[in-house]
Design an enzyme around this catalytic site. Sequence first.
Site, PDB file in Angstrom:
ATOM      1  N   LYS A  32       2.265   9.046   2.448  1.00  0.00           N
ATOM      2  CA  LYS A  32       2.196   7.974   1.458  1.00  0.00           C
ATOM      3  C   LYS A  32       1.388   8.426   0.246  1.00  0.00           C
ATOM      4  CE  LYS A  32      -0.466   4.002   1.800  1.00  0.00           C
ATOM      5  NZ  LYS A  32      -1.009   3.563   0.517  1.00  0.00           N
ATOM      6  N   ASP A  59       3.837   4.523  -3.062  1.00  0.00           N
ATOM      7  CA  ASP A  59       3.222   3.196  -2.952  1.00  0.00           C
ATOM      8  C   ASP A  59       2.605   2.813  -4.291  1.00  0.00           C
ATOM      9  OD1 ASP A  59       2.195   0.853  -1.929  1.00  0.00           O
ATOM     10  OD2 ASP A  59       0.490   1.821  -0.938  1.00  0.00           O
ATOM     11  N   LYS A  61       3.571  -0.142  -5.827  1.00  0.00           N
ATOM     12  CA  LYS A  61       3.611  -1.620  -5.864  1.00  0.00           C
ATOM     13  C   LYS A  61       4.088  -2.145  -7.218  1.00  0.00           C
ATOM     14  CE  LYS A  61       0.123  -2.253  -2.267  1.00  0.00           C
ATOM     15  NZ  LYS A  61      -0.351  -0.851  -2.115  1.00  0.00           N
ATOM     16  N   PHE A  62       5.344  -1.840  -7.547  1.00  0.00           N
ATOM     17  CA  PHE A  62       5.909  -2.298  -8.822  1.00  0.00           C
ATOM     18  C   PHE A  62       5.867  -3.824  -8.910  1.00  0.00           C
ATOM     19  CE2 PHE A  62       8.838   1.569  -8.186  1.00  0.00           C
ATOM     20  CZ  PHE A  62       7.961   2.413  -8.845  1.00  0.00           C
ATOM     21  N   ASP A  64       6.811  -6.272 -12.299  1.00  0.00           N
ATOM     22  CA  ASP A  64       7.037  -6.376 -13.736  1.00  0.00           C
ATOM     23  C   ASP A  64       8.344  -7.127 -13.935  1.00  0.00           C
ATOM     24  OD1 ASP A  64       7.003  -5.813 -16.573  1.00  0.00           O
ATOM     25  OD2 ASP A  64       5.845  -4.005 -16.144  1.00  0.00           O
ATOM     26  N   THR A 116      -3.875  -8.210   1.708  1.00  0.00           N
ATOM     27  CA  THR A 116      -4.806  -8.682   2.747  1.00  0.00           C
ATOM     28  C   THR A 116      -6.218  -8.870   2.187  1.00  0.00           C
ATOM     29  OG1 THR A 116      -5.064  -6.397   3.436  1.00  0.00           O
ATOM     30  CG2 THR A 116      -3.576  -7.752   4.742  1.00  0.00           C
ATOM     31  N   ARG A 208      -7.694   7.395   7.282  1.00  0.00           N
ATOM     32  CA  ARG A 208      -8.954   8.025   7.673  1.00  0.00           C
ATOM     33  C   ARG A 208      -9.035   8.520   9.112  1.00  0.00           C
ATOM     34  NH1 ARG A 208     -12.015   3.339   4.600  1.00  0.00           N
ATOM     35  NH2 ARG A 208      -9.993   2.440   5.120  1.00  0.00           N
TER      36      ARG A 208
HETATM   37  O1  C5P Z   1      -7.642   5.052   5.877  1.00  0.00           O
HETATM   38  P1  C5P Z   1      -6.782   3.904   6.279  1.00  0.00           P
HETATM   39  O2  C5P Z   1      -5.976   4.146   7.540  1.00  0.00           O
HETATM   40  O3  C5P Z   1      -7.541   2.591   6.332  1.00  0.00           O
HETATM   41  O4  C5P Z   1      -5.708   3.782   5.097  1.00  0.00           O
HETATM   42  C1  C5P Z   1      -4.803   2.722   5.045  1.00  0.00           C
HETATM   43  C2  C5P Z   1      -3.955   2.810   3.818  1.00  0.00           C
HETATM   44  O5  C5P Z   1      -3.193   1.615   3.716  1.00  0.00           O
HETATM   45  C3  C5P Z   1      -4.709   2.930   2.491  1.00  0.00           C
HETATM   46  O6  C5P Z   1      -3.845   3.654   1.593  1.00  0.00           O
HETATM   47  C4  C5P Z   1      -4.837   1.500   2.040  1.00  0.00           C
HETATM   48  O7  C5P Z   1      -4.927   1.373   0.659  1.00  0.00           O
HETATM   49  C5  C5P Z   1      -3.536   0.919   2.550  1.00  0.00           C
HETATM   50  N1  C5P Z   1      -3.584  -0.511   2.796  1.00  0.00           N
HETATM   51  C6  C5P Z   1      -4.424  -1.094   3.714  1.00  0.00           C
HETATM   52  N2  C5P Z   1      -4.413  -2.432   3.936  1.00  0.00           N
HETATM   53  C7  C5P Z   1      -3.578  -3.186   3.247  1.00  0.00           C
HETATM   54  C8  C5P Z   1      -2.714  -2.622   2.322  1.00  0.00           C
HETATM   55  C9  C5P Z   1      -2.742  -1.265   2.110  1.00  0.00           C
HETATM   56  O8  C5P Z   1      -5.197  -0.414   4.364  1.00  0.00           O
HETATM   57  N3  C5P Z   1      -3.558  -4.459   3.484  1.00  0.00           N
END
Ligand code: C5P
Length: 229
Positions: A32, A59, A61-62, A64, A116, A208
Amino acid sequence: MPNTDLIVVLDVDTRAEALDIVDRCGACRWFKIGSQLYTREGPDIVREVIARGKQVMLDLKFHDIPNTVAHAAAAGAALGAGLMTLHAFGGRKMIAAARGAVEGTGSRLLAVTVLTSLSDAMLRDELGVPETAAQTVPRLAKMAVESGAHGIVCSPHEIAQVRAAVGPDALVVTPGIRPAWAGADDQQRIMTPGEAAAAGASMIVVGRPILKHPNPAEAVDLILKEMQA
Ligand code: C5P
């Protein structure tokens, strides 16, 4: 249990760091690329990841007017992005225009419903949305898929509701995943890969727990095995 795919997050600043992760996570097919890396490195980073035989979820997120989003979606499809995100709040016409732009390409569109990071109080007081997020998410998910989105991005705790709203064929893609062996970081309402797969996720997005693991390839293997169990 359904076959659930893994998408590894490339939330880094440089091309070198991103490609190092791709090379270390050989067993993973999907990566991603979000606004952080894309804004620094531009479309070449998408091309380079694809050139390594991988698939990209772009990702950005368009959100417009329909004409602009259609052109952005066409550009992403031309780059070879297998998945692209847009905001369901852009409405039916915007989503339909984007779908028209990717039709016949290999690209599929995922709609984001309610971020979220937005609470029910923020939805009501700041954005004037009278429903709770739990009511808004499945409603927008249904609208987005009816309008042409191939799937939805949602929290793992929304998988069941979203799946019920969009049917068995749409993609349901979820971040907020933490294996039992990893820390939660700043994620609040998490699920393990196995739980998300059992709940009906088509794909999970993990950052992570893999990026901070001393051996990212081993982390990828553990997650893939857990979802096949
Ligand atoms: O490091 P981690 O597993 O938390 O990364 C999750 C990814 O998903 C990040 O790119 C974060 O911006 C994205 N994301 C999220 N929760 C959301 C929407 C997107 O963790 N509700």
